[in-house]
Design a protein around this motif. Structure first.
Motif, PDB file in Angstrom:
ATOM      1  N   SER A 119       0.827  -1.207   0.000  1.00  0.00           N
ATOM      2  CA  SER A 119       0.000   0.000   0.000  1.00  0.00           C
ATOM      3  C   SER A 119       0.860   1.256   0.000  1.00  0.00           C
ATOM      4  CB  SER A 119      -0.956  -0.024   1.196  1.00  0.00           C
ATOM      5  OG  SER A 119      -1.941  -1.033   1.030  1.00  0.00           O
ATOM      6  N   ASP A 120       2.023   1.210   0.644  1.00  0.00           N
ATOM      7  CA  ASP A 120       2.965   2.330   0.555  1.00  0.00           C
ATOM      8  C   ASP A 120       3.401   2.559  -0.887  1.00  0.00           C
ATOM      9  OD1 ASP A 120       3.121   3.310   3.150  1.00  0.00           O
ATOM     10  OD2 ASP A 120       4.730   1.946   3.736  1.00  0.00           O
ATOM     11  N   GLN A 121       3.649   1.476  -1.604  1.00  0.00           N
ATOM     12  CA  GLN A 121       4.063   1.607  -3.001  1.00  0.00           C
ATOM     13  C   GLN A 121       2.950   2.230  -3.840  1.00  0.00           C
ATOM     14  OE1 GLN A 121       7.179   0.898  -4.368  1.00  0.00           O
ATOM     15  NE2 GLN A 121       7.744   0.710  -2.208  1.00  0.00           N
ATOM     16  N   ALA A 122       1.714   1.847  -3.567  1.00  0.00           N
ATOM     17  CA  ALA A 122       0.592   2.433  -4.296  1.00  0.00           C
ATOM     18  C   ALA A 122       0.479   3.925  -4.015  1.00  0.00           C
ATOM     19  CB  ALA A 122      -0.707   1.718  -3.915  1.00  0.00           C
ATOM     20  N   ALA A 123       0.720   4.316  -2.772  1.00  0.00           N
ATOM     21  CA  ALA A 123       0.659   5.741  -2.420  1.00  0.00           C
ATOM     22  C   ALA A 123       1.717   6.530  -3.165  1.00  0.00           C
ATOM     23  CB  ALA A 123       0.825   5.907  -0.908  1.00  0.00           C
ATOM     24  N   LEU A 124       2.928   6.013  -3.209  1.00  0.00           N
ATOM     25  CA  LEU A 124       4.008   6.711  -3.915  1.00  0.00           C
ATOM     26  C   LEU A 124       3.714   6.800  -5.408  1.00  0.00           C
ATOM     27  CD1 LEU A 124       7.063   5.141  -2.061  1.00  0.00           C
ATOM     28  CD2 LEU A 124       6.235   7.491  -1.848  1.00  0.00           C
ATOM     29  N   ARG A 125       3.145   5.735  -5.961  1.00  0.00           N
ATOM     30  CA  ARG A 125       2.803   5.751  -7.384  1.00  0.00           C
ATOM     31  C   ARG A 125       1.745   6.812  -7.682  1.00  0.00           C
ATOM     32  NH1 ARG A 125       1.637   0.102 -10.302  1.00  0.00           N
ATOM     33  NH2 ARG A 125       3.894  -0.005 -10.013  1.00  0.00           N
ATOM     34  N   LEU A 126       0.730   6.899  -6.834  1.00  0.00           N
ATOM     35  CA  LEU A 126      -0.302   7.914  -7.015  1.00  0.00           C
ATOM     36  C   LEU A 126       0.291   9.322  -6.950  1.00  0.00           C
ATOM     37  CD1 LEU A 126      -3.383   6.632  -4.979  1.00  0.00           C
ATOM     38  CD2 LEU A 126      -3.235   6.971  -7.448  1.00  0.00           C
ATOM     39  N   ALA A 127       1.211   9.540  -5.995  1.00  0.00           N
ATOM     40  CA  ALA A 127       1.817  10.866  -5.852  1.00  0.00           C
ATOM     41  C   ALA A 127       2.604  11.241  -7.097  1.00  0.00           C
ATOM     42  CB  ALA A 127       2.713  10.889  -4.619  1.00  0.00           C
ATOM     43  N   ARG A 128       3.335  10.289  -7.650  1.00  0.00           N
ATOM     44  CA  ARG A 128       4.103  10.580  -8.868  1.00  0.00           C
ATOM     45  C   ARG A 128       3.165  10.878 -10.039  1.00  0.00           C
ATOM     46  NH1 ARG A 128       8.064   5.989  -6.976  1.00  0.00           N
ATOM     47  NH2 ARG A 128       9.900   7.211  -6.421  1.00  0.00           N
ATOM     48  N   ALA A 129       2.099  10.109 -10.134  1.00  0.00           N
ATOM     49  CA  ALA A 129       1.154  10.342 -11.226  1.00  0.00           C
ATOM     50  C   ALA A 129       0.495  11.708 -11.109  1.00  0.00           C
ATOM     51  CB  ALA A 129       0.088   9.243 -11.219  1.00  0.00           C
ATOM     52  N   ALA A 130       0.168  12.106  -9.905  1.00  0.00           N
ATOM     53  CA  ALA A 130      -0.545  13.369  -9.698  1.00  0.00           C
ATOM     54  C   ALA A 130       0.330  14.582  -9.951  1.00  0.00           C
ATOM     55  CB  ALA A 130      -1.097  13.419  -8.274  1.00  0.00           C
ATOM     56  N   THR A 131       1.619  14.460  -9.632  1.00  0.00           N
ATOM     57  CA  THR A 131       2.498  15.625  -9.712  1.00  0.00           C
ATOM     58  C   THR A 131       3.361  15.647 -10.966  1.00  0.00           C
ATOM     59  OG1 THR A 131       4.257  14.492  -8.490  1.00  0.00           O
ATOM     60  CG2 THR A 131       2.629  15.744  -7.195  1.00  0.00           C
ATOM     61  N   ALA A 191      15.424  23.563  -2.492  1.00  0.00           N
ATOM     62  CA  ALA A 191      16.528  23.249  -3.400  1.00  0.00           C
ATOM     63  C   ALA A 191      16.138  22.315  -4.541  1.00  0.00           C
ATOM     64  CB  ALA A 191      17.685  22.635  -2.610  1.00  0.00           C
ATOM     65  N   HIS A 192      14.983  21.633  -4.424  1.00  0.00           N
ATOM     66  CA  HIS A 192      14.630  20.615  -5.417  1.00  0.00           C
ATOM     67  C   HIS A 192      13.183  20.794  -5.862  1.00  0.00           C
ATOM     68  CE1 HIS A 192      18.350  18.472  -4.468  1.00  0.00           C
ATOM     69  NE2 HIS A 192      18.060  18.655  -3.195  1.00  0.00           N
ATOM     70  N   ASP A 193      12.963  20.745  -7.178  1.00  0.00           N
ATOM     71  CA  ASP A 193      11.619  20.894  -7.713  1.00  0.00           C
ATOM     72  C   ASP A 193      11.078  19.596  -8.310  1.00  0.00           C
ATOM     73  OD1 ASP A 193      13.112  20.625  -9.993  1.00  0.00           O
ATOM     74  OD2 ASP A 193      12.589  22.578 -10.847  1.00  0.00           O
ATOM     75  N   ASP A 194      11.730  18.469  -7.936  1.00  0.00           N
ATOM     76  CA  ASP A 194      11.324  17.183  -8.483  1.00  0.00           C
ATOM     77  C   ASP A 194      10.658  16.284  -7.444  1.00  0.00           C
ATOM     78  OD1 ASP A 194      13.568  16.746  -6.945  1.00  0.00           O
ATOM     79  OD2 ASP A 194      14.684  15.626  -8.472  1.00  0.00           O
ATOM     80  N   ILE A 195      10.181  16.854  -6.351  1.00  0.00           N
ATOM     81  CA  ILE A 195       9.650  16.066  -5.237  1.00  0.00           C
ATOM     82  C   ILE A 195       8.145  15.875  -5.398  1.00  0.00           C
ATOM     83  CG2 ILE A 195       9.295  15.980  -2.740  1.00  0.00           C
ATOM     84  CD1 ILE A 195      11.902  17.664  -2.511  1.00  0.00           C
ATOM     85  N   ALA A 196       7.737  14.609  -5.500  1.00  0.00           N
ATOM     86  CA  ALA A 196       6.323  14.272  -5.646  1.00  0.00           C
ATOM     87  C   ALA A 196       5.628  14.143  -4.302  1.00  0.00           C
ATOM     88  CB  ALA A 196       6.179  12.965  -6.415  1.00  0.00           C
ATOM     89  N   ALA A 197       6.347  13.619  -3.304  1.00  0.00           N
ATOM     90  CA  ALA A 197       5.686  13.306  -2.037  1.00  0.00           C
ATOM     91  C   ALA A 197       6.654  13.407  -0.869  1.00  0.00           C
ATOM     92  CB  ALA A 197       5.094  11.897  -2.084  1.00  0.00           C
ATOM     93  N   ILE A 198       6.088  13.655   0.286  1.00  0.00           N
ATOM     94  CA  ILE A 198       6.769  13.440   1.565  1.00  0.00           C
ATOM     95  C   ILE A 198       6.013  12.309   2.248  1.00  0.00           C
ATOM     96  CG2 ILE A 198       7.322  14.385   3.832  1.00  0.00           C
ATOM     97  CD1 ILE A 198       7.436  17.148   2.573  1.00  0.00           C
ATOM     98  N   ILE A 199       6.723  11.240   2.602  1.00  0.00           N
ATOM     99  CA  ILE A 199       6.119  10.120   3.310  1.00  0.00           C
ATOM    100  C   ILE A 199       6.707  10.066   4.708  1.00  0.00           C
ATOM    101  CG2 ILE A 199       7.756   8.446   2.328  1.00  0.00           C
ATOM    102  CD1 ILE A 199       5.459   6.378   2.421  1.00  0.00           C
TER     103      ILE A 199
END
Length: 420
Positions: A119-131, A191-199
């Motif tokens: 489920s953590d992997q699904a959350a990270l995938r959703l965050a990448r897709a959204a951003t 410093a970084h503009d490539d961040i999709a999520a904070i977990i």
């Protein structure tokens, strides 16, 4: 007091070693003794040689109601007569989803799974897709599963893969920073503009049960909003344990996505990913999340029964009272035996170790703990009938009462005497 022999446990373990690596089916169990249990009841465990243990490990956390809840197990047995998995929807799914969402109180949608890792992997995938971004921020010492892109160890500020055979470059997508340090977090996001999520684990139960400092989670929320970043709470441990509504209720900060597991199903293997409709509905728009056993009939029955019990007769006051007395008793015994036995955390999930008494606020602070000495103590505790995790976490359940409190402190006293 010393327990009887473990002849049968030894024989079973010898056979197990011929069947599975190390004789165990999860590497976490390699750190424990080779004891084979035949049943659990309430707050107690019983091994195959007739020995009894007061249990503060609770299956690594899932047994918030204690072992073998009759209400939960009867519900699972009754509903399992319908079948197990159909590869389609079934009549319990809506009821499980409704009670789950109503209990946590903040999310629009839920998807059930089996493990927190997936489920953590699904959350990270959703965050990448959204951003449309690729990387994420996490905190040193937290645990988000055993897969290559999340399993890591941090020693002296240096983070490395947590396993032989792990693909080290998969960690390149992660910025590891200290917990409870908003300044470093602000610098990293600037410093970084490539961040999709904070977990984040809202409470670092996998690292000394470290709580967030006042305002830390709220600052993470503010920064995520400022930078257009998805906030993911990993509530696999804290969900339904630190409060009925989990860490969201206890700390008053709402994420965009959250992952739940362990305490939500009375010991049955269920996880959940919950979040806003905007994010979760991407699962119908090209983001893949699948699983043959997701939302099985037994799983949904366990969720409905467990959350029903937690809502109808909330055990949190009893658990807090028991855990608070236990923490104080452990500290008093450490002082009486003149050993640096320390504890910190919440009454329902706290950490015990040897070291200085001051609270630690990040993973680096745990470097001063004498983990080897504490592991030795746990081996003595096993001999005196106390079942705890060698890594230091103690879990309290609704089944723990005054008898368990008196018994565990007597047995800890005896174990400390034996260690002297």
């Amino acid at each position: 007091m010393s327990h009887r022999s473990r002849t049968r446990s030894g024989e079973i373990h010898q056979r197990a070693q011929q069947l599975t690596p190390g004789g165990v089916h999860s590497n976490v169990r390699l750190a424990g003794p080779r004891i084979c249990f035949e049943r659990g009841e309430g707050a107690r465990l019983y091994d195959v040689d007739g020995n009894e243990y007061v249990d503060y490990l609770l299956g690594q956390g899932p047994n918030l109601l204690g072992h073998a809840s009759a209400v939960v197990n009867d519900a699972v047995a009754r509903e399992a007569r319908r079948g197990s998995v159909f590869g389609a929807q079934h009549v319990l799914e809506n009821a499980a989803g409704e009670v789950f969402l109503d209990t946590i109180g903040w999310a629009d949608r839920v998807r059930f799974g089996l493990t927190g890792t997936e489920s953590d992997q699904a959350a990270l995938r959703l965050a990448r897709a959204a951003t449309g971004r690729t990387r994420f921020v996490r905190f040193e010492g937290t645990y988000h599963g055993w897969l290559d892109n999340v399993l890591a160890t941090t020693v002296d500020g240096v983070t490395a893969p947590g396993s032989v055979g792990q693909l080290a470059h998969h960690l390149d997508d992660t910025y590891f920073i200290p917990y409870n340090n908003p300044e470093v977090l602000r610098e990293t996001l600037s410093a970084h503009d490539d961040i999709a999520a904070i977990i984040v684990e809202p409470v670092m139960c996998n690292s000394a049960a470290i709580q967030p400092k006042d305002g830390f989670l709220a600052e993470i929320r503010r920064l995520c909003d400022q930078h257009g970043i998805v906030l993911i709470f990993d509530e696999v441990i804290t969900g339904f344990r630190v409060a009925l509504g989990g860490a969201v209720e206890r700390y008053g900060v709402t994420p965009d996505l959250a992952v739940y597991g362990k305490a939500m199903a009375g010991g049955w293997p269920v996880s959940a990913l919950a979040g806003t409709a905007e994010l979760m509905d991407q699962l119908t728009e090209g983001v893949v999340h699948a699983g043959t056993f997701n939302s099985s009939i037994p799983a949904c029955a366990a969720v409905i029964a467990t959350l029903g019990l937690l809502r109808d007769d909330p055990p949190y006051g009893r658990i807090e009272a028991h855990g608070s007395k236990l923490i104080e008793g452990i500290r008093e015994l450490g002082a009486a035996h003149q050993v640096p036995l320390r504890s910190q955390g919440l009454p329902m999930a706290f950490h015990v170790s040897f070291g200085e008494p001051e609270l630690v606020h990040d993973h680096a602070g745990t470097a001063g703990f004498d983990q080897s000495r504490y592991a030795d103590l746990t081996r003595t505790l096993f001999e005196h009938g106390v079942w705890v995790a060698p890594r230091g976490i103690w879990y309290v359940s609704a089944a723990h009462g005054e008898d368990e409190l008196t018994t565990v402190l007597e047995r800890l006293d005896a174990a400390l005497t034996a260690e002297a």
